[in-house]
Every structure is written in C-alpha cells, then in structure tokens.
Design a protein around this motif. Sequence first.
Motif, mmCIF file in Angstrom:
data_model
loop_
_atom_site.group_PDB
_atom_site.id
_atom_site.type_symbol
_atom_site.label_atom_id
_atom_site.label_comp_id
_atom_site.label_asym_id
_atom_site.label_seq_id
_atom_site.Cartn_x
_atom_site.Cartn_y
_atom_site.Cartn_z
ATOM 1 N N ILE A 93 38.510 54.168 35.804
ATOM 2 C CA ILE A 93 38.029 54.233 37.193
ATOM 3 C C ILE A 93 39.117 53.950 38.226
ATOM 4 O O ILE A 93 38.928 54.240 39.414
ATOM 5 N N LEU A 94 40.247 53.377 37.791
ATOM 6 C CA LEU A 94 41.359 53.117 38.701
ATOM 7 C C LEU A 94 42.613 53.817 38.173
ATOM 8 O O LEU A 94 42.925 53.729 36.992
ATOM 9 N N GLU A 132 36.036 60.532 43.281
ATOM 10 C CA GLU A 132 37.206 60.537 44.152
ATOM 11 C C GLU A 132 37.154 59.444 45.216
ATOM 12 O O GLU A 132 38.046 59.346 46.054
ATOM 13 N N LYS A 133 36.130 58.619 45.188
ATOM 14 C CA LYS A 133 35.982 57.600 46.221
ATOM 15 C C LYS A 133 36.888 56.395 45.932
ATOM 16 O O LYS A 133 37.101 56.035 44.772
ATOM 17 N N PRO A 134 37.415 55.754 46.983
ATOM 18 C CA PRO A 134 38.151 54.493 46.785
ATOM 19 C C PRO A 134 37.291 53.484 46.033
ATOM 20 O O PRO A 134 36.079 53.405 46.249
ATOM 21 N N THR A 135 37.935 52.702 45.165
ATOM 22 C CA THR A 135 37.189 51.916 44.188
ATOM 23 C C THR A 135 37.537 50.432 44.258
ATOM 24 O O THR A 135 38.696 50.046 44.308
ATOM 25 N N PHE A 136 36.480 49.628 44.213
ATOM 26 C CA PHE A 136 36.582 48.169 44.150
ATOM 27 C C PHE A 136 35.956 47.737 42.828
ATOM 28 O O PHE A 136 34.794 48.031 42.553
ATOM 29 N N LEU A 184 33.047 41.295 51.466
ATOM 30 C CA LEU A 184 32.754 42.453 52.320
ATOM 31 C C LEU A 184 34.025 42.973 52.981
ATOM 32 O O LEU A 184 34.250 44.192 53.053
ATOM 33 N N TYR A 185 34.860 42.062 53.473
ATOM 34 C CA TYR A 185 36.127 42.511 54.047
ATOM 35 C C TYR A 185 36.995 43.148 52.966
ATOM 36 O O TYR A 185 37.614 44.199 53.186
ATOM 37 N N ALA A 186 37.051 42.526 51.791
ATOM 38 C CA ALA A 186 37.855 43.086 50.708
ATOM 39 C C ALA A 186 37.413 44.500 50.373
ATOM 40 O O ALA A 186 38.250 45.398 50.155
ATOM 41 N N PHE A 187 36.117 44.727 50.323
ATOM 42 C CA PHE A 187 35.576 46.055 50.019
ATOM 43 C C PHE A 187 36.117 47.088 51.012
ATOM 44 O O PHE A 187 36.472 48.212 50.635
ATOM 45 N N LYS A 188 36.204 46.712 52.277
ATOM 46 C CA LYS A 188 36.705 47.642 53.294
ATOM 47 C C LYS A 188 38.155 48.060 53.041
ATOM 48 O O LYS A 188 38.579 49.132 53.467
ATOM 49 N N THR A 189 38.921 47.212 52.374
ATOM 50 C CA THR A 189 40.343 47.501 52.183
ATOM 51 C C THR A 189 40.617 48.330 50.937
ATOM 52 O O THR A 189 41.777 48.663 50.669
ATOM 53 N N ALA A 190 39.590 48.664 50.165
ATOM 54 C CA ALA A 190 39.814 49.285 48.854
ATOM 55 C C ALA A 190 40.548 50.619 48.956
ATOM 56 O O ALA A 190 41.193 51.036 47.993
ATOM 57 N N ARG A 191 40.493 51.291 50.085
ATOM 58 C CA ARG A 191 41.188 52.578 50.213
ATOM 59 C C ARG A 191 42.687 52.385 50.335
ATOM 60 O O ARG A 191 43.473 53.111 49.719
ATOM 61 N N PHE A 194 41.006 45.053 42.770
ATOM 62 C CA PHE A 194 40.504 44.363 41.589
ATOM 63 C C PHE A 194 40.395 42.881 41.925
ATOM 64 O O PHE A 194 41.384 42.265 42.325
ATOM 65 N N ILE A 195 39.194 42.301 41.773
ATOM 66 C CA ILE A 195 39.004 40.872 42.021
ATOM 67 C C ILE A 195 38.224 40.270 40.862
ATOM 68 O O ILE A 195 37.194 40.802 40.447
#
Length: 677
Positions: free
Chosen positions: A314-315, A186-190, A431-438, A335-336
Amino acid sequence: MTSITHIPRWMVTLAVMALLIGSVTPAQGQDINTSISAAGKQPEAGIVARVYYGTRDNLDLLASSLDIWEVNQTEGYLVAWLSPGETNRLEQAGYLVVIDALQTERLNTMLDALAAQSLESLPGFACYRTVEETYSALTNLASAHANLAELIDIGDSWDKVTAGGPAGYDLFALRLTNENFGVVDEKPTFFLMAEIHARELVTAEAATRFAELLLSSYGSDADITWLLDYYRIYIVAMTNPDGRKLAETGLYWRKNTNNTDGCVVENAYGVDLNRNHSFHWGGASTDPCDATYQGATAASEPETQVIQDYVLTILADQRGTADTDAAPADTTGLFISLHSHGGLILWPWGWTDSDAPNHSQLQTLGRRMAYFNDYTPSQAYELYLTTGTSDDWAYGTLGVAAYTFEMGDTFFQDCASFEGSIWPDNRDALLYAFKTARQPYLDPSGPRTLGVGVNPALIAPGQAVTLTATANDGLFYPNTGTGTEPTQAISAARYSIDAPSWIAGTTYPMTPADGNFNNSLEAIQATIDTTLLAPGRHTIFVEAQDANGYWGVPSAAFLDIGHYAFQLTVENDHLSANPGEQVTYTLTLTNSGALPDSYDLAVISGWNTDTPSSLGPLNPGDSTNIEILIEIPSPPLASSSDEALVTLTSWGDSTQTRSLTLTTTAVRQTYLPLIQR
C-alpha cells in the motif's frame, strides 16, 4: 504516606543496598548483558525501580535487554521493570537501583472488575475494549459504512499459525476511504498501527476511536469528508492480539506469545515485535526471556511479517538503498505506530545517533503534531538506542515519514486520563497528520489555516458569500528546550471550490484583512462569486503560503447553495354538497427545498371561493395546511359541478409552480309526490 511495615522486606533490603552503593556506576561501555542473563529469570513479579546509568553508552547497553518504561536524561536514570535476578546483577555491576514503591505496588496488584462492567470487558478499565470487543466494533463499522470502510484480513498471529496452543487471532486492517470517489489505489495513504506491545492499552482504543470518529463525521465535518474522499487510511488496531489477551488478565505483557525460542520462565517468553523488524535488525537482546528479545532472525515473527508484507502493498518505495539516501521532497505516505507511555513523538533513526537523511523534514512534522498533544518531539535515538523497530523499518525501507507516539504516563492508564486528555489531544494530532499524508516532507513547513468559514453558509443561487480564515505559520511544539522551528510571514493565501488545489486546477486569491501580508499570523478573506455554482453542497478549500514558498495543508468548510422546491398535495380532490352549502378542501404544502420560501396562491373557479392569496415564509422541511372553501350556488346553475384550478408559485424561484384540480359536485335534489290518504 505508606508505612514501612506495609512494604515487603525484600523491598526494604534493596532500598538500603541502593543507599549504600551511593552514586557508583560502572565504567563507560562495560557490557553487563551477559551477567544479567546468566542470573536467570525468576517467576516473581519483580520490582519497578530507577536505575542510575551514568553514561550514554551504559544507557544503550541497558536498553538492549531491560524492560525500560521511562528515561530521565536530565537526572541520569531510567525506570525499568526488574526481576530479582536483574536487580542483583545491576547492583553487583555498580548501578544505583532505587525502588519506585508506587509502581511496584501497581505491578504486583491484580486487576479487579468494576461492578458495572461485563465479564467480557477489561477488568477495572471500562474505557478499553478487549480484543473481541475491538474486532466486533471494527466489523460493525465496516458493515454500517459499506461505501467508506472495508475490514481486511491481512494475516495471522503467532498462536493462530502454531498448533497445540490457544486458537490465536486474525490480524485486520480497516481501510477507510470513499470507495466511490477517485481511484482508491492512487490515493495518498496513512498507515496507523497500534498495540504492538500488548500492555499498552490506550493504543488500540485510540486507533479504534479514530476510525469511529472519521466514519461518524463523514458528511458533517468538511475536513474529515474531504480526507476520506481524496485520501485513504489503514488502521491496524491490534497488531499483537495474542499478547494483548494475556495483558487483559492484568499481566504487564509486552511481547508476542512465541514460546519456542528457549525461554522456560513463566510469563517471560515471547518476542518483542518492535525489535523484530528487518531493517537494521540485531542489537537488541538475544535472551528469549528478556523484554526486548529481538527474535531468532529478522522478521521471524508472523505478526512482523504480516505488517511488513502488507505495508509494502500500500506504500511505494521512494528511497534509495543506502542509509544516507534521502527520500525526495515530494515523497507521499505516512506511517505512525501508537505506543505507551512517556509523552513523546519519535522519528528515525533509532538504531544510530546519526540524523536520518530527511531529519529536518521529519522534525518539522514531528513538532507540528506535538503542538496538539504537547509530547516531546525528538529523534528516537535521543531516548535510547533501538534496533528492528517498525518506524525505522518503514522509513528505512520505503522512505515514508514514520513516527512513534508514546501516549500517556503508564501502561494500564486510568480511564479519566484517557478520556480527558490522551484521546482528545492525540485525536487532533492524528487528524493533522492525516492531512499531511500526500506530502509529509513539504506541507508541514507551510502555514496552517484555521477557522475556515463561509457566511452565510446557506445561500440562494447567485448570492455572494464571504470567506474568512486565519493563516498561522507557527503552532509548533512550544518547548524551546528541544529547539524551535523557524516561522515566516504569510505571503499568500488561496481557495478552491469542490477540490483541493492540486486537483482543482483553478484557485482564487485571498487577501489579508489588514491589507498587508507581513506577519506569521494573518486573518485572510475573500468574496466568493456563486453565479455559476449549481444548487447543492460545495466544499471550499483554503491554503496559505509562507515567505519561503511553502504551502500548508488545506482546511475546508461547506457551502450550501439552496434550491427552491415544494410539494402540494390534497387527500380528497372530489367533494360534494347541497346547493347553497360550502365545501372545504384541505391541501398540504411542504417546503422540500433547501431555503426558506413564501408562495403565491391562485384559484380559478366558476364558483365562489375563499382562499389566502399568499403563504409563508416556510422553512425547509416544514409543512402547513391550506384550506380552500368553495360555495355551491343556490339555486343550482345549469352546471352541477365545478373544476377549480389551484396554482402555487414560489417567491424564490418563479419557475417553481405546482397545480392541482379540485372537483366539486352539487347534490341533485329529489322531490317526492304528496301521498293522499
């Protein structure tokens, strides 16, 4: 300067022909794909050249078949790798072709191994790991961090599923998250993928290093720790391992290694996996020898199928089926795909010049990420028309925010550039992108919080703490030539303890240091009451809001509330001596707490003692010896032994006491009778 005698005659001939042609370009919309393909491919390495395309329609037509390395729209040329046949047909169609001598020389130069480099490593590029070395590193990461990492076999490469050729490879996804924290599914996913084009060496190494960074920093970096607690990331470092293995020989290999589609030209076969995805497939080259060959059918290649099938697990699908359906504002997932080269951050659409339904949100996040690596952010179509790409597929099929990073300025990037700028700049962007995954369509519109700090960072229970940070609603890609992102004044700031705001439920306000929230850049502060916080490590999350109501992604810092604890030991607690003598006990005091401490020492004994009354201060983890001297009376008393009670009490926490007993015995005297002679 290179002497003309060192340039092959065919290069000189082409350069002269280019000058004679002048600035002539074909008529707008003229389709030259057929004539290029009809010329056939030749085994020679070819040249790297500028092709002046004239119109945007011509650029899109050329992009469907040429191996384009760069586009300069200001000066109206593209840089492409051309076979002799392609070069001839372009000139016959009226295009100006100008050789790039330096890149052509690089193209025709085989790689040489460095003297100190192992035979298994990539010749001449010690900073990049081979397929085998990358897989070994990922395996070791999963083994060394069992609670945070799992290496998942998600499918097979073309060679592995095809008999009669090389053995091929498995495709792996490295999943990183705290397996013991929250509900993983259930966690936000990158989702981060790399090396879809084999020759793009920086991409696999960057993806692998990003995994190493996250795992090595867990527990010491507050931001990375909370990200792996609350979010999850999947990293596919080698999307095209078969092709990458060929690139490791020095070939500028782009595609996979499918040799069954009809191309019989050496080193020209294969399918471009980034033209093979099933969303708006069709529009790239249909010639199996072309660099952008799209494959026989949509998602025809096993590598493409593996990525699409796994991402679908997963998404979540959060967008309608029509091209004009926007994903909701609270869409989750990121997705990157990492590529090289060009210094670009691209988002959908690539298949049309129309804006994607979530264009403004995609643009905002793109400009945020470009702040870190200084890459030009733009819609993919602004570069040139592309179809069947991975980012168009991810956004078009699922509605998730999807991007392509074009890293560096060449395929076989030198290690100095990679180590000095490409990796560190893109590390911070990721790292910034990861923070926005939610919430990638909401949070990038809000301010960033920087420099979060608690002072002091280590405190005694109940001690007040000062929390400080900076809120900044700017920090977008600075080049106004691509448009500017609007900024607003900071309107509020808050912090939460031990969980981000959307989970904690309880937040606490922060105030502007200057007394007013009225600028897009504000110093913010708060005093944290720790009275009810238990000893141990706590995470403080900080967020800021702008005047439009957008909250930004959180940043965090650790707060350690110390506890007082110590250990008191003695190697020998039973000693003896003659009456009138002293014995010395050596005790060891260890501060096993998290705070410096001092101690009171008390000894209760029936015999005389010599001891210090207090000890310290002693830092956490440090030890010291205590000598306690006990004198045996002379003449002996009625009792021949004594039990001394030693008690040590913490100054910081008087409930923390340790005691032990020392037993001292007087040696009994024996008198022998005088022997008469």
